[in-house]
Design an enzyme around this catalytic site. Structure first.
Site, PDB file in Angstrom:
ATOM      1  N   ARG A 110      43.173  47.969  28.423  1.00 40.39           N
ATOM      2  CA  ARG A 110      42.262  46.913  28.835  1.00 40.39           C
ATOM      3  C   ARG A 110      41.539  46.358  27.608  1.00 40.39           C
ATOM      4  NH1 ARG A 110      41.377  43.330  32.855  1.00 40.39           N
ATOM      5  NH2 ARG A 110      39.287  43.359  33.705  1.00 40.39           N
ATOM      6  N   THR A 383      47.683  36.962  36.487  1.00 35.44           N
ATOM      7  CA  THR A 383      47.924  38.277  35.926  1.00 35.44           C
ATOM      8  C   THR A 383      49.402  38.458  36.218  1.00 35.44           C
ATOM      9  OG1 THR A 383      45.664  39.019  36.300  1.00 35.44           O
ATOM     10  CG2 THR A 383      47.327  40.743  36.375  1.00 35.44           C
ATOM     11  N   THR A 401      47.498  41.215  31.868  1.00 37.17           N
ATOM     12  CA  THR A 401      46.780  39.971  32.178  1.00 37.17           C
ATOM     13  C   THR A 401      46.127  39.313  30.979  1.00 37.17           C
ATOM     14  OG1 THR A 401      45.103  39.047  33.668  1.00 37.17           O
ATOM     15  CG2 THR A 401      44.583  41.161  32.683  1.00 37.17           C
ATOM     16  N   ASN A 403      43.746  37.244  32.260  1.00 35.15           N
ATOM     17  CA  ASN A 403      42.729  36.929  33.268  1.00 35.15           C
ATOM     18  C   ASN A 403      43.100  35.617  33.954  1.00 35.15           C
ATOM     19  OD1 ASN A 403      40.625  37.424  34.938  1.00 35.15           O
ATOM     20  ND2 ASN A 403      39.052  36.620  33.583  1.00 35.15           N
ATOM     21  N   ASP A 425      35.414  39.086  33.450  1.00 31.70           N
ATOM     22  CA  ASP A 425      35.517  40.204  34.408  1.00 31.70           C
ATOM     23  C   ASP A 425      34.314  41.140  34.326  1.00 31.70           C
ATOM     24  OD1 ASP A 425      37.701  39.633  35.937  1.00 31.70           O
ATOM     25  OD2 ASP A 425      39.108  40.886  34.846  1.00 31.70           O
ATOM     26  N   SER A 454      38.248  46.027  36.101  1.00 31.53           N
ATOM     27  CA  SER A 454      39.445  45.310  36.540  1.00 31.53           C
ATOM     28  C   SER A 454      39.728  45.625  38.002  1.00 31.53           C
ATOM     29  CB  SER A 454      40.625  45.775  35.676  1.00 31.53           C
ATOM     30  OG  SER A 454      41.843  45.271  36.174  1.00 31.53           O
ATOM     31  N   SER A 455      40.642  44.859  38.585  1.00 34.27           N
ATOM     32  CA  SER A 455      41.136  45.164  39.937  1.00 34.27           C
ATOM     33  C   SER A 455      42.619  45.531  39.901  1.00 34.27           C
ATOM     34  CB  SER A 455      40.978  43.942  40.840  1.00 34.27           C
ATOM     35  OG  SER A 455      39.633  43.565  40.922  1.00 34.27           O
ATOM     36  N   GLY A 475      46.601  38.707  41.012  1.00 33.10           N
ATOM     37  CA  GLY A 475      45.779  38.163  42.108  1.00 33.10           C
ATOM     38  C   GLY A 475      44.306  38.508  42.047  1.00 33.10           C
ATOM     39  N   GLY A 476      43.793  38.899  40.857  1.00 28.96           N
ATOM     40  CA  GLY A 476      42.349  39.155  40.742  1.00 28.96           C
ATOM     41  C   GLY A 476      41.905  40.179  41.775  1.00 28.96           C
TER      42      GLY A 476
HETATM   43  N1  GLY Z   1      41.609  39.913  35.255  1.00 31.86           N
HETATM   44  C1  GLY Z   1      41.869  40.421  36.530  1.00 31.86           C
HETATM   45  C2  GLY Z   1      41.626  41.877  36.650  1.00 31.86           C
HETATM   46  O1  GLY Z   1      41.700  42.579  35.675  1.00 31.86           O
HETATM   47  O2  GLY Z   1      41.337  42.351  37.710  1.00 31.86           O
END
Ligand code: GLY
Length: 576
Positions: A110, A383, A401, A403, A425, A454-455, A475-476
């Site tokens: 990340r 992403t 990603t 983002n 984020d 993050s998700s 998909g965030g």
């Molecule tokens: N940028 C989307 C995530 O990391 O959740």
């Protein structure tokens, strides 16, 4: 080998294959004539990613004797060239793997806040957030993690890096034909490219892009060669690092040479838990994805959702209420555990999760406290995910990603790659929704060198201790809920792999208190949910799920792989 569906590519002058054409995986890579395949069944290995050329390169690496980790590295590098909206060198990601020796891995690459980042760096003098700064341009970029992640993954690869990166170098140097979808996406972003770049970049085309046009990226190819020749320091030090920092200086960016040199990918302990006898392995913090997935699955496990039926109002309501509660916890508690204490054990404990559902009333909508009703973004949730399985029993799920689509929209001059806009984020201001409408608190506030929450939810499911599903999606904030539905669709509703990926999805994230459904979600179901008290918002596609379902072969030796690429986009499955 059987292709159950082949989708024609809209490349100018290309002859496309109809359903049932011969195996293309064994043919040489032709970057100017290739096909999208949404589904493939094979017995030696499978790769599914957001671009046919990247999936095909993954398969070529498996055919050259590489394992699933080798293929994941080569596929990511290829995506950085052929899928610039999300494939990347200038972003970050997560890899979850289960190796043939049963070792499970979670590699965290990340992005990090630069050392000069401050908690209020995106607030104006009156304390209001300036989202433009956290979402676009130089200041929105976190310190990239992808290249460090690739080298951390090399510990589990068997082929030399040189071999894994060469296909990406060739694609960047000699070019490839863009798809109609990529052309449209590049055209849509031309103005932003002009706004956030001062030098000539490969993505700007004055008369516009069309499917079949050739995209050549000479600067990117030189960057890839530096990485090939010097390894990780070919990106984080020397010429590439110098180019990143000089780009930063053009427009108030704050990533420094020290930030780059000090960046490290980290191996984490994966989230693992049992769901109805299956073992689920997913990504831990700094992604909320694995925890949200565990919370959602465990909140519904006590109820016989299979009996309620796929897309029944009862089942959708139950899953929605689980999602609502998981997202409320995300906002309140989750952040980078290297910086904040997150009560993970409590949040994922069975007693806690059962208590969370104590106020769930079948047939009646729950209610999120209306504090700040964030909206899901008008911008695409860009992403990208890849799932890979090999014949030896190694399986890899990677979500990576920038983002937003094309990240910060800023290309490092002379280095040819896009920088992320991942700083958004973070919780730019506690209680203010980010690009994805996600709320955060202190736990996800900006601090120097901290990773933003993050998700992303790269996930592996084991059945009888053998690989069964490899899944994930972009998909965030909709990522964990899409993976949740994909798993429940297969385990509880008995859907085929293709239906599990492609039947319409839904999403609830606590705030805003709305149930988002894909436009083609059955109207009778949304009518019933509305009658229960839900506010329904129809929207475009949710995520782009890439799934591999694995069964032991009938002979008991080896596997059968069913790889499914999401119906949307250029996403494509390959097998051999
Ligand atoms: N940028 C989307 C995530 O990391 O959740």
């Amino acid at each position: 080998m059987k292709y159950s569906s082949i989708v024609a590519l809209a490349l100018a002058g290309m002859v496309c294959c109809e359903t049932g054409c011969n195996n293309q995986a064994g043919s040489p890579l032709n970057p100017f004539a290739y096909q999208i395949q949404k589904s493939v069944t094979s017995s030696n290995g499978a790769v599914v990613s957001a671009h046919p050329l990247a999936s095909k390169i993954g398969i070529m690496i498996l055919q050259q004797g590489g394992n699933a980790v080798d293929a994941a590295i080569a596929t990511q590098l290829a995506l950085a060239v052929v899928y610039p909206g999300a494939g990347n060198l200038g972003g970050g990601g997560f890899m979850v793997a289960r190796l043939k020796n049963e070792q499970i891995l979670a590699i965290d690459y990340r992005e990090k806040a630069p050392a000069a980042a401050t908690r209020d760096m995106y607030l104006d003098s009156t304390g209001n957030p300036v989202m433009q700064l956290s979402q676009h341009g130089h200041l929105s970029a976190g310190v990239p993690g992808t290249v460090a992640g690739l080298f951390a993954s090399m510990k589990y690869a068997v082929l030399p890096f040189r071999q894994l990166v060469q296909p990406a170098i060739d694609l960047a140097e000699k070019g490839f034909a863009v798809t109609a979808e990529e052309a449209a996406s590049l055209n849509h972003t031309q103005e932003a490219f002009r706004q956030y770049n001062t030098s000539k970049i490969a993505f700007i085309k004055h008369d516009g892009w069309k499917g079949g046009d050739t995209l050549v990226q000479p600067d990117l190819s030189e960057t890839l060669k530096r990485i090939r020749d010097k390894g990780q320091s070919g990106f984080y030090e020397g010429e590439t690092a110098r180019l990143i920092v000089s780009e930063m200086k053009k427009a108030n960016g704050i990533i420094s040479l020290d930030d780059l040199k000090n960046y490290e990918a980290k191996e984490r302990q994966p989230v693992t838990f049992q769901y109805r006898g299956y073992t689920v392995v997913s990504m831990p913090l700094p992604s909320s994805g694995g925890i949200i997935l565990q919370q959602c699955l465990k909140m519904i496990e006590q109820r016989d959702i299979g009996k309620m039926g796929f897309h029944s109002p009862q089942a959708v309501q139950l899953m929605t209420e689980a999602e609502r509660r998981a997202y409320a916890d995300r906002a309140a508690f989750m952040g980078d555990e290297d910086f904040v204490k997150v009560p993970v054990k409590t949040l994922t404990g069975n007693t806690y999760l059962q208590e969370r559902m104590a106020d769930y009333i079948p047939g009646k909508a729950g209610s999120s406290e209306r504090v700040h009703a964030g909206k899901l973004p008008p911008e695409s949730e860009e992403t990208t995910h890849l799932s890979i399985a090999d014949k030896w029993g190694n399986v890899v799920a990677v979500t990576t990603t920038l983002n937003g689509s094309y990240g910060s929209k800023t290309i490092v001059s002379g280095a040819g790659f896009l920088l992320n806009n991942e700083m958004d984020d973070f919780s730019v201001k506690p209680g203010v929704p980010n690009m994805y409408g996600a709320l955060g608190t202190e736990a996800n506030a900006i601090e120097p060198n901290k990773r933003m929450l993050s998700s992303m939810t790269p996930t592996i499911v084991l059945k009888d201790n053998a690989p069964y599903l490899v899944a994930g999606t972009p998909g965030g904030t909709t990522i964990p809920t899409s993976v949740f539905q994909t798993i429940v669709n297969i385990i509880d509703f008995g859907l085929s792999a293709s239906d599990a990926v492609n039947r319409p999805k839904f999403h609830h994230q606590w705030m805003p208190d709305e149930l988002f459904v894909e436009n083609d979600f059955p109207a009778a179901v949304t009518d019933s949910l509305q009658a229960m008290g839900y506010t329904i918002s129809a929207r475009g596609n949710i995520g782009r799920t890439e799934l591999i379902k694995i069964e032991k072969s009938e002979t008991g030796r080896g596997y059968t792989f069913e790889a499914i690429a999401d119906k949307c986009g250029d996403d494509s499955a390959e097998g051999y």
